[in-house]
Design a protein around this motif. Sequence first.
Motif, PDB file in Angstrom:
ATOM      1  N   VAL A  71      53.177  35.623  27.969  1.00 17.64           N
ATOM      2  CA  VAL A  71      52.466  36.842  28.339  1.00 17.64           C
ATOM      3  C   VAL A  71      52.197  36.787  29.839  1.00 17.64           C
ATOM      4  N   VAL A  72      52.475  37.879  30.533  1.00 19.91           N
ATOM      5  CA  VAL A  72      52.216  37.979  31.970  1.00 19.91           C
ATOM      6  C   VAL A  72      50.922  38.763  32.175  1.00 19.91           C
ATOM      7  N   ASP A  73      49.940  38.136  32.800  1.00 19.21           N
ATOM      8  CA  ASP A  73      48.655  38.765  33.089  1.00 19.21           C
ATOM      9  C   ASP A  73      48.680  39.297  34.514  1.00 19.21           C
ATOM     10  N   LEU A  74      48.622  40.617  34.662  1.00 19.30           N
ATOM     11  CA  LEU A  74      48.735  41.258  35.972  1.00 19.30           C
ATOM     12  C   LEU A  74      47.411  41.831  36.454  1.00 19.30           C
ATOM     13  N   SER A  75      46.311  41.194  36.113  1.00 19.29           N
ATOM     14  CA  SER A  75      45.011  41.702  36.528  1.00 19.29           C
ATOM     15  C   SER A  75      44.793  41.485  38.022  1.00 19.29           C
ATOM     16  N   PRO A  76      44.465  42.544  38.773  1.00 20.80           N
ATOM     17  CA  PRO A  76      44.236  42.397  40.212  1.00 20.80           C
ATOM     18  C   PRO A  76      42.812  41.939  40.502  1.00 20.80           C
ATOM     19  N   TYR A  77      42.552  41.601  41.744  1.00 20.09           N
ATOM     20  CA  TYR A  77      41.214  41.194  42.147  1.00 20.09           C
ATOM     21  C   TYR A  77      40.215  42.328  41.938  1.00 20.09           C
ATOM     22  N   GLY A  78      39.078  41.972  41.346  1.00 13.70           N
ATOM     23  CA  GLY A  78      37.970  42.908  41.240  1.00 13.70           C
ATOM     24  C   GLY A  78      38.141  43.986  40.201  1.00 13.70           C
ATOM     25  N   ASP A  79      39.072  43.842  39.266  1.00 16.37           N
ATOM     26  CA  ASP A  79      39.308  44.902  38.288  1.00 16.37           C
ATOM     27  C   ASP A  79      39.717  44.280  36.962  1.00 16.37           C
ATOM     28  N   VAL A  80      39.495  45.032  35.885  1.00 18.80           N
ATOM     29  CA  VAL A  80      39.857  44.675  34.514  1.00 18.80           C
ATOM     30  C   VAL A  80      39.803  43.180  34.236  1.00 18.80           C
ATOM     31  N   GLY A  81      38.591  42.642  34.344  1.00 14.68           N
ATOM     32  CA  GLY A  81      38.364  41.301  33.877  1.00 14.68           C
ATOM     33  C   GLY A  81      38.581  40.194  34.890  1.00 14.68           C
ATOM     34  N   ARG A  82      39.001  40.523  36.112  1.00 16.41           N
ATOM     35  CA  ARG A  82      39.214  39.468  37.111  1.00 16.41           C
ATOM     36  C   ARG A  82      38.188  39.631  38.229  1.00 16.41           C
ATOM     37  N   ASP A  83      37.409  38.565  38.505  1.00 15.33           N
ATOM     38  CA  ASP A  83      36.374  38.679  39.516  1.00 15.33           C
ATOM     39  C   ASP A  83      36.985  38.632  40.912  1.00 15.33           C
ATOM     40  N   ALA A  84      36.126  38.852  41.892  1.00 16.38           N
ATOM     41  CA  ALA A  84      36.606  39.032  43.266  1.00 16.38           C
ATOM     42  C   ALA A  84      37.179  37.764  43.877  1.00 16.38           C
ATOM     43  N   HIS A  85      36.875  36.598  43.323  1.00 16.49           N
ATOM     44  CA  HIS A  85      37.305  35.347  43.942  1.00 16.49           C
ATOM     45  C   HIS A  85      38.210  34.506  43.051  1.00 16.49           C
ATOM     46  N   GLY A  86      38.593  35.022  41.896  1.00 19.37           N
ATOM     47  CA  GLY A  86      39.583  34.333  41.092  1.00 19.37           C
ATOM     48  C   GLY A  86      39.042  33.336  40.088  1.00 19.37           C
ATOM     49  N   ALA A  87      37.714  33.164  40.017  1.00 20.72           N
ATOM     50  CA  ALA A  87      37.187  32.141  39.115  1.00 20.72           C
ATOM     51  C   ALA A  87      37.534  32.418  37.666  1.00 20.72           C
ATOM     52  N   SER A  88      37.553  33.690  37.268  1.00 17.96           N
ATOM     53  CA  SER A  88      37.846  34.012  35.871  1.00 17.96           C
ATOM     54  C   SER A  88      39.260  33.622  35.474  1.00 17.96           C
ATOM     55  N   VAL A  89      40.158  33.509  36.445  1.00 16.95           N
ATOM     56  CA  VAL A  89      41.534  33.122  36.146  1.00 16.95           C
ATOM     57  C   VAL A  89      41.587  31.728  35.530  1.00 16.95           C
ATOM     58  N   ALA A  90      40.584  30.916  35.820  1.00 13.87           N
ATOM     59  CA  ALA A  90      40.539  29.561  35.265  1.00 13.87           C
ATOM     60  C   ALA A  90      40.449  29.569  33.744  1.00 13.87           C
ATOM     61  N   LEU A  91      40.131  30.716  33.136  1.00 13.84           N
ATOM     62  CA  LEU A  91      40.103  30.815  31.675  1.00 13.84           C
ATOM     63  C   LEU A  91      41.506  30.924  31.084  1.00 13.84           C
ATOM     64  N   LEU A  92      42.478  31.325  31.882  1.00 16.25           N
ATOM     65  CA  LEU A  92      43.815  31.565  31.330  1.00 16.25           C
ATOM     66  C   LEU A  92      44.459  30.307  30.753  1.00 16.25           C
TER      67      LEU A  92
END
Length: 353
Positions: A71-92
């Motif tokens: 699955v390719v996750d294309l969430s940009p910064y600051g929108d649809v579940g991705r915070d402004a600094h990328g910390a949420s990406v660590a959940l992937l």
Amino acid sequence: MEPSQAVCRTVRGDVDPGALGRVLSHEHLLSLLVGPGALGRDADAAEFDDAQVEAAVTALSGLRELGFGTVVDLSPYGDVGRDAHGASVALLPRIAEAAGLHIVSGTATYREEFSPEWVKQTGIDELVRRFVADATTGIGTGTGIGGSGVRAGILGEQPTSEGRITEHEERGLRAAARAHHLTGLAISTHTTHGTMALEQIDLLEDERVPLDRVVIGHMDNHPDLDYVRRVLDRGVTVGFDSIGKQLWDVRRPPLPDQHPDGPYTKAAIKQSDRTRAHRLAALVAEGYADQIVLSQDLTGGQMWLNPATHGRHGYSYLGRVFLRQLEESGVGGEAVDRMLIANPARLLSVPAR
């Protein structure tokens, strides 16, 4: 690029392109608790992170049995579940391990009205530096405050608005183009209802991006199939990537506080999957199967608006239901394999480094 020299960059490390299986090419795994009707709950940060992982793994269940491996996750910064600094990406990586799937993360900015303040104030050179850092050392490392440890495997979804390209959007597209030259990553775009696709191509061509490394997104939502053909004839890949999203509200910024009480106009879209299947069948019959990728663009809000598709089947809808519609429209397994396996693997492949 020789297969032995190519890898696909996932959130848990590089893998052989032949290991991807079927690929959903445009998704947002951290957005299932975001939006109207979504499954959100009051919780502290750690509890919310756990809830996001659980929601994503549940929605992904059944994919492996349908032959999907990535699955390719294309969430940009600051929108649809991705915070402004990328910390949420660590959940992937947690989601990838629990679901038994490969996940590829994109990196991008988004439309100005949904972007964090740092994006609005950042020049093109700094955006290029940020994207390159996301691809080489990990998303968020370019902030100087630490990062996710997750390296981007694609540049996108980089957007344009409906019927226009703003200065903010042109800056983001040009930054992605220049980051492509420094990283080799493919570029995936967001069009708003399929508009401005040709203008996106003109801009990327002006930046000397090879068009076979470009995916123009959401072209299944453009009402004119001849326009889609014109886009394909430029040599890009197009995304039929809103499958199952038959009804949706057009996203707008929140109403200002000074807006008076009472009714207001809000646009909505209907696009049936039968129409998508017939259009795909026509394009495949005309020889375009090597230039199409498929996905669902599923979010929590879309699950609520489309209970019979996204709401019932989650990420399995495309493989479980829509592929039967494609077969009934005359699209054979070999063409499906190109759109779900060969084309994504080609686009996600980069030189090993």
